[in-house]
Enzyme design. Sequence first.
Site, PDB file in Angstrom:
ATOM      1  N   GLY A 256       0.785  -1.237   0.000  1.00 41.88           N
ATOM      2  CA  GLY A 256       0.000   0.000   0.000  1.00 41.88           C
ATOM      3  C   GLY A 256       0.815   1.285   0.000  1.00 41.88           C
ATOM      4  N   ASP A 301      -7.633 -11.946  -7.674  1.00 42.05           N
ATOM      5  CA  ASP A 301      -6.656 -12.015  -8.758  1.00 42.05           C
ATOM      6  C   ASP A 301      -7.109 -11.002  -9.809  1.00 42.05           C
ATOM      7  OD1 ASP A 301      -5.234 -12.578 -11.034  1.00 42.05           O
ATOM      8  OD2 ASP A 301      -5.289 -14.751 -10.755  1.00 42.05           O
ATOM      9  N   CYS A 373       9.694  -2.735 -10.378  1.00 39.07           N
ATOM     10  CA  CYS A 373      10.940  -2.424  -9.664  1.00 39.07           C
ATOM     11  C   CYS A 373      12.021  -3.329 -10.246  1.00 39.07           C
ATOM     12  CB  CYS A 373      10.787  -2.588  -8.155  1.00 39.07           C
ATOM     13  SG  CYS A 373      10.168  -4.190  -7.643  1.00 39.07           S
TER      14      CYS A 373
HETATM   15  C1  LIG Z   1       5.377  -4.839  -6.546  1.00 35.82           C
HETATM   16  S1  LIG Z   1       4.226  -5.382  -5.387  1.00 35.82           S
HETATM   17  C2  LIG Z   1       3.211  -3.984  -5.211  1.00 35.82           C
HETATM   18  C3  LIG Z   1       3.778  -2.905  -4.331  1.00 35.82           C
HETATM   19  C4  LIG Z   1       2.743  -1.846  -4.003  1.00 35.82           C
HETATM   20  N1  LIG Z   1       2.149  -1.258  -5.181  1.00 35.82           N
HETATM   21  C5  LIG Z   1       3.301  -0.722  -3.141  1.00 35.82           C
HETATM   22  O1  LIG Z   1       3.682   0.323  -3.664  1.00 35.82           O
HETATM   23  O2  LIG Z   1       3.369  -0.897  -1.925  1.00 35.82           O
HETATM   24  C6  LIG Z   1       3.233  -6.442  -6.354  1.00 35.82           C
HETATM   25  C7  LIG Z   1       1.965  -6.929  -5.675  1.00 35.82           C
HETATM   26  O3  LIG Z   1       1.175  -7.597  -6.672  1.00 35.82           O
HETATM   27  C8  LIG Z   1       0.424  -8.590  -6.036  1.00 35.82           C
HETATM   28  N2  LIG Z   1      -0.061  -9.501  -7.105  1.00 35.82           N
HETATM   29  C9  LIG Z   1       0.622 -10.437  -7.785  1.00 35.82           C
HETATM   30  N3  LIG Z   1      -0.149 -11.016  -8.710  1.00 35.82           N
HETATM   31  C10 LIG Z   1      -1.367 -10.431  -8.620  1.00 35.82           C
HETATM   32  C11 LIG Z   1      -2.598 -10.608  -9.306  1.00 35.82           C
HETATM   33  N4  LIG Z   1      -2.709 -11.504 -10.288  1.00 35.82           N
HETATM   34  N5  LIG Z   1      -3.635  -9.834  -8.940  1.00 35.82           N
HETATM   35  C12 LIG Z   1      -3.527  -8.928  -7.950  1.00 35.82           C
HETATM   36  N6  LIG Z   1      -2.378  -8.735  -7.255  1.00 35.82           N
HETATM   37  C13 LIG Z   1      -1.315  -9.460  -7.600  1.00 35.82           C
HETATM   38  C14 LIG Z   1       1.395  -9.187  -5.050  1.00 35.82           C
HETATM   39  O4  LIG Z   1       0.711  -9.865  -4.009  1.00 35.82           O
HETATM   40  C15 LIG Z   1       2.152  -7.952  -4.567  1.00 35.82           C
HETATM   41  O5  LIG Z   1       1.594  -7.467  -3.380  1.00 35.82           O
END
Ligand SMILES: C[S@@+](CC[C@H](N)C(=O)[O-])C[C@H]1O[C@@H](n2cnc3c(N)ncnc32)[C@H](O)[C@@H]1O
Length: 419
Positions: A256, A301, A373
């Site tokens: 978040g 998802d 990232c």
């Molecule tokens: C790079 S992190 C996000 C960091 C966040 N935006 C932040 O700034 O704190 C990627 C996130 O994508 C989620 N994720 C992965 N596959 C996903 C999907 N198919 N649908 C929704 N979320 C997904 C993961 O659980 C993870 O929390």
Amino acid sequence: MSMALAQQLAAQSITAVAEGRNLQDTLSEIRAAHPDLSAQESGALQDIAYGVQRYAGSLRFMLAQMLNKPITHQPLESLLLAAMYQLHYTRNAPHAVVNEAVESIAKIGKGQFRSFANAILRRFLREREKLAATCKKDDVAKHNLPAWWIAYLQQHYPKHWHNITTALQAHPPMTLRVNRRHSNAEAYTEKLAEAGIQAKVLDEYAVKLAEALPVGRIPGFSDGLVSVQDFGAQKAAHLLNPKNGERILDACAAPGGKTGHLLELADCNITALDIDSVRLSRVESNLERLGFKNAKLICADAQNLDTWYDGEKFDAILADVPCTASGVARRNPDIKWLRRPGDAGKTARQQETLLDALWQTLTKNGRMLLATCSIFEEENSRQLQNFLNRHADAKCIETHVYLPNHHQDGFYYALIQKQ
Ligand SMILES: C[S@@+](CC[C@H](N)C(=O)[O-])C[C@H]1O[C@@H](n2cnc3c(N)ncnc32)[C@H](O)[C@@H]1O
């Protein structure tokens, strides 16, 4: 504190990573199995576990210089690496480090490794400066990165690869984002100074601390005055540029960091989605800390629209998609040794499905920010190009590549508009 325990548990984590497991999860499991660890032991465990991964290239190289044949017993090698890290990078009393490690190693198997370990660690104590100098001759030891990763950087970033490798083995900076609804970087830095904390203003709302601190010691953190967020990560919300009243989807939101930033920038209607319910609960607590109560949180998802999408289009989407995290490898240094050459291609294919699904939920003239990232082009510029090739109604407005340096981690952003 028991140095032996911290050393032994760190060695367990080194073995786990050598077997392909993620360091952060491993350390959580180790801590859960040892609820009586003191704060000092837990800190020492963290330092050794992360330190060994940060410098695994040079530590393994120096160890190999002292051997006639490779060690095939992983727990033995892990304890030696943990002790070598402590001897070379910490101020722990050298003889205590050696004695504790030798005693732990003596308990492995039938005690057959005791004299071997004693000889190796005492030799390292005597010759470590000379051994460290030999690391300059070996690329993996010098850059603390796998050979394929160095070759990739040399090919794709011929001018910058050396700076990138230097940044990737440094300790990451701790940067705060000042909540603009309450203060700004200048005023907050004065508050830090009053608390005896040194910091540097990076921009109007970003402050880099001279030294990392536990959040409990950061003034105003629990009241939402600031958030911990890398300077490169702070660019995302500005690029998406939310406006009051807009309907915004943060599609991969947890924990978040960027959701909170979007809400600091505008009174928008945010839907924050994440596939991982545990991580999503961190979005909830982060927003609560910042005082934002109206975001809609959904665990789903994102690519299965049937499970979460109500059919009302979004004005803007933040697609901070899962990636190899190669741009933040210094924060999770096990990544350097866990990733394989084809991994960026594989994550790129997963991202593709996700991006295509999200695109359907964006309104005409709406914008989507592809964010990673990563510094691997498969997930970045190539991903963007393929996306534009698949979607005739997509137009790229701007792209930004942030390479890891002393101020920020590595990020890629592409702002795409729907025609
Ligand atoms: C790079 S992190 C996000 C960091 C966040 N935006 C932040 O700034 O704190 C990627 C996130 O994508 C989620 N994720 C992965 N596959 C996903 C999907 N198919 N649908 C929704 N979320 C997904 C993961 O659980 C993870 O929390």
